[in-house]
Design an enzyme around this catalytic site. Sequence first.
Site, PDB file in Angstrom:
ATOM      1  N   ARG A 124      46.894   6.437  33.506  1.00 50.59           N
ATOM      2  CA  ARG A 124      46.326   7.703  34.014  1.00 50.59           C
ATOM      3  C   ARG A 124      47.399   8.784  34.207  1.00 50.59           C
ATOM      4  NH1 ARG A 124      43.435   4.117  37.350  1.00 50.59           N
ATOM      5  NH2 ARG A 124      41.424   3.611  36.448  1.00 50.59           N
ATOM      6  N   LYS A 146      48.537  21.732  26.796  1.00 46.46           N
ATOM      7  CA  LYS A 146      47.419  21.279  25.973  1.00 46.46           C
ATOM      8  C   LYS A 146      47.873  20.140  25.084  1.00 46.46           C
ATOM      9  CE  LYS A 146      44.425  25.261  25.251  1.00 46.46           C
ATOM     10  NZ  LYS A 146      43.793  26.067  24.186  1.00 46.46           N
ATOM     11  N   GLU A 188      53.718  33.291  15.478  1.00 46.98           N
ATOM     12  CA  GLU A 188      53.280  32.981  16.855  1.00 46.98           C
ATOM     13  C   GLU A 188      54.248  33.582  17.873  1.00 46.98           C
ATOM     14  OE1 GLU A 188      50.598  31.322  18.103  1.00 46.98           O
ATOM     15  OE2 GLU A 188      49.803  30.122  16.451  1.00 46.98           O
ATOM     16  N   LYS A 229      54.327  33.239  27.474  1.00 46.95           N
ATOM     17  CA  LYS A 229      53.224  32.282  27.515  1.00 46.95           C
ATOM     18  C   LYS A 229      53.089  31.672  28.908  1.00 46.95           C
ATOM     19  CE  LYS A 229      50.898  28.482  25.267  1.00 46.95           C
ATOM     20  NZ  LYS A 229      50.828  27.498  24.184  1.00 46.95           N
ATOM     21  N   GLU A 239      42.382  27.258  31.274  1.00 43.00           N
ATOM     22  CA  GLU A 239      41.696  28.029  30.254  1.00 43.00           C
ATOM     23  C   GLU A 239      40.269  28.393  30.630  1.00 43.00           C
ATOM     24  OE1 GLU A 239      41.457  26.263  26.312  1.00 43.00           O
ATOM     25  OE2 GLU A 239      41.852  28.211  25.456  1.00 43.00           O
ATOM     26  N   ARG A 243      43.712  33.010  29.709  1.00 43.85           N
ATOM     27  CA  ARG A 243      44.421  32.243  28.697  1.00 43.85           C
ATOM     28  C   ARG A 243      43.891  32.522  27.290  1.00 43.85           C
ATOM     29  NH1 ARG A 243      46.776  26.248  29.673  1.00 43.85           N
ATOM     30  NH2 ARG A 243      47.394  25.783  27.568  1.00 43.85           N
ATOM     31  N   ASN A 247      44.762  33.557  22.079  1.00 46.34           N
ATOM     32  CA  ASN A 247      44.066  33.426  20.799  1.00 46.34           C
ATOM     33  C   ASN A 247      44.132  34.695  19.958  1.00 46.34           C
ATOM     34  OD1 ASN A 247      43.284  30.772  21.338  1.00 46.34           O
ATOM     35  ND2 ASN A 247      41.522  31.471  22.524  1.00 46.34           N
ATOM     36  N   HIS A 250      43.719  34.523  16.287  1.00 47.07           N
ATOM     37  CA  HIS A 250      43.256  33.179  15.944  1.00 47.07           C
ATOM     38  C   HIS A 250      41.808  33.136  15.475  1.00 47.07           C
ATOM     39  CE1 HIS A 250      47.054  31.953  17.576  1.00 47.07           C
ATOM     40  NE2 HIS A 250      46.792  30.694  17.353  1.00 47.07           N
ATOM     41  N   HIS A 254      41.601  31.392  12.142  1.00 46.34           N
ATOM     42  CA  HIS A 254      40.886  30.123  11.946  1.00 46.34           C
ATOM     43  C   HIS A 254      39.847  30.241  10.845  1.00 46.34           C
ATOM     44  CE1 HIS A 254      41.823  28.347  16.188  1.00 46.34           C
ATOM     45  NE2 HIS A 254      42.723  27.994  15.297  1.00 46.34           N
ATOM     46  N   HIS A 269      48.843  27.453   9.241  1.00 46.37           N
ATOM     47  CA  HIS A 269      48.281  28.027  10.462  1.00 46.37           C
ATOM     48  C   HIS A 269      48.937  29.350  10.884  1.00 46.37           C
ATOM     49  CE1 HIS A 269      46.489  28.273  14.429  1.00 46.37           C
ATOM     50  NE2 HIS A 269      47.695  28.316  14.972  1.00 46.37           N
TER      51      HIS A 269
END
Lengths: 374, 374
Positions: A124, A146, A188, A229, A239, A243, A247, A250, A254, A269
């Site tokens: 955990r 993340k 980025e 960031k 998020e 946050r 994106n 993005h 995407h 990407h």
Amino acid sequence: MSEPVIVEVGLGERAYDILIGPGLLARAGTELSRRLPGTRAAVVTDQNVAAAHLETLKAGLEKGGIQPAIITLPAGEKTKSFAHLEEVVDGVLAAKLERGDVVIALGGGVIGDLTGFAAGIVRRGMNFVQIPTSLLAQVDSSVGGKTGINSPRGKNLVGVFHQPKLVLADTEVLDTLPIREFRAGYAELAKYGLIDRPDFFAWLEGNWTKVFVGGAERAEAIAEACRAKADVVARDEFETGDRALLNLGHTFGHALEGATQYDGARLVHGEGVAIGMALAHRFSARLNLASPDDAARVEAHLHAVGLPWRMSDIPGELPDAEALLGFITQDKKVSRGALTFILTRGIGQAFIAKDVPASEVLSFLKENHPGQPK
Amino acid sequence: MSEPVIVEVGLGERAYDILIGPGLLARAGTELSRRLPGTRAAVVTDQNVAAAHLETLKAGLEKGGIQPAIITLPAGEKTKSFAHLEEVVDGVLAAKLERGDVVIALGGGVIGDLTGFAAGIVRRGMNFVQIPTSLLAQVDSSVGGKTGINSPRGKNLVGVFHQPKLVLADTEVLDTLPIREFRAGYAELAKYGLIDRPDFFAWLEGNWTKVFVGGAERAEAIAEACRAKADVVARDEFETGDRALLNLGHTFGHALEGATQYDGARLVHGEGVAIGMALAHRFSARLNLASPDDAARVEAHLHAVGLPWRMSDIPGELPDAEALLGFITQDKKVSRGALTFILTRGIGQAFIAKDVPASEVLSFLKENHPGQPK
């Protein structure tokens, strides 16, 4: 050896340091044993990174008295799977590591995401250390917590938030990257200037060649992106709001990645994000939110560093504008049917726009589509 | 219909309610849509529980306008595996649920642990609702947020902390449990009296028959156990300190479960805890920490309700004292080689004892071993 730049990520009990500079692999044991004395460790990496950097890291860990278990996986996006997650979990348990011991990710985004997820679920939640070896991972995965894997139903659909205890961003390691991959990571990095740091973007316009060459400017640029960031993440760790600014570029990006079937030969990407950022600025100008001059500035900078910035820069044919809109509305960041975009009022003034009409997006895509009559 | 007892679990942003009372399955849709309006849902359950309770729950959800996706798994501990975790994750994604939708666990501890883990990792954390159908799950899994699966290397070695948004403990459902299973759950319930609620233990001594029969006393006993656990968890959500008190009876208990190869025909978990709690009190008396009268009171109450309370109550032969000590030192709760026990100064006065000498434990095990000369 020059001292690394240190960025402190302020997340209360989960605060940690990012060290940025040359030669950090060789210092890993010293830095680790200073922060987590007496710890044992496992290193998770991929075959390519292992060939280039594992011996350096092992020698560095040895200096701190750490002899890690090594778990080596195949390189590539397919490694972010349940099967490899189970493999890493089992490897960490086989090494008999306890909750206070450390799981180290040595690699790019795939290894970092997968390893962080494993560290987040074994017992955990074990201690986690990131050693990102790509520019993209150094600016993007170092901050935010993340982690995750892909599902056959979509990318990054399974994972947890799990913050590292330490990030070592060795800037020297980036010299082994193919130039195209370095450029993709740079997109980025520049994103943080465009979100809310106009001075940083202006500095990049003047100093980007030094970032590509290496040295103090490279470390400083990575540090500034991490600081930017970290500010956003500290405001919204899980998020639920701000946050989403991360994106920027993005949503269009995407869609273009999907439209090219994630074929890295056509578009990786970071390149999708580059085109996406340029489109987000141009779209904002079309909506009279931002000046066309700012959109032109973004396009010019991306072009200068060698990044693609318009749809016609993608080799091969694209689906038509209606199909591209379909990719956008399928995107997992669409919440309950509403179209959410990151738009901007100018360089460094991005904001979250909800309920953007699909008809406006479609018209814009048609106007900018290389293969469609205007 | 009588109103349920409500226990509020105070965890700041992660606070939630436990509703305890009869007929809650039939009210599930009303309670859910009141708290999470417009939500969609998936129900995860096992074949046995589905046969007994799924139609009642579906009708109840329908009243709140919720038509859930259903994921039915085999019953039993083996379901807590990576393979079934992946199955649940895929089922939830196949139902196209978003982050704000709900994953519902309908079942005992196995289903609750597995489903909570899946809910914790799909889209990095979805809403989770527990509908525990065993007494053990109602008192033990309703509070604490521990989720997980087993590894071939040990039980519960993989998982996350993920708090539910709501727990519905339907006390009527417990009437379908085999009496032996109800008794095993009762051991965990009585544990909360022994940890730090002496009045609750005394109340159970006088009222346990009503808890077994059902009605208001059953709901009140479950509520009091949940309150007691919630107090401990609120002090130590991520198990770095006080939460270890919840392991009262578990060190000896786990050793006995291991010594009987987790053969449920000989010993189920709650029975192991019952014997473990009696031994923890007797061991504390031997160390002159508590009065032998208190140990006798615990033994008498466990005996009265029909629970095993000494090693000789386990059918078949046990390994010798040295081997039992081996099971204890292997236990995952042993931290860096030191023997940590939950001991007590009397009924309701449990405490965490670190560095308990293994030699004392061994002598005690020899004295109490049914098959060993004293």
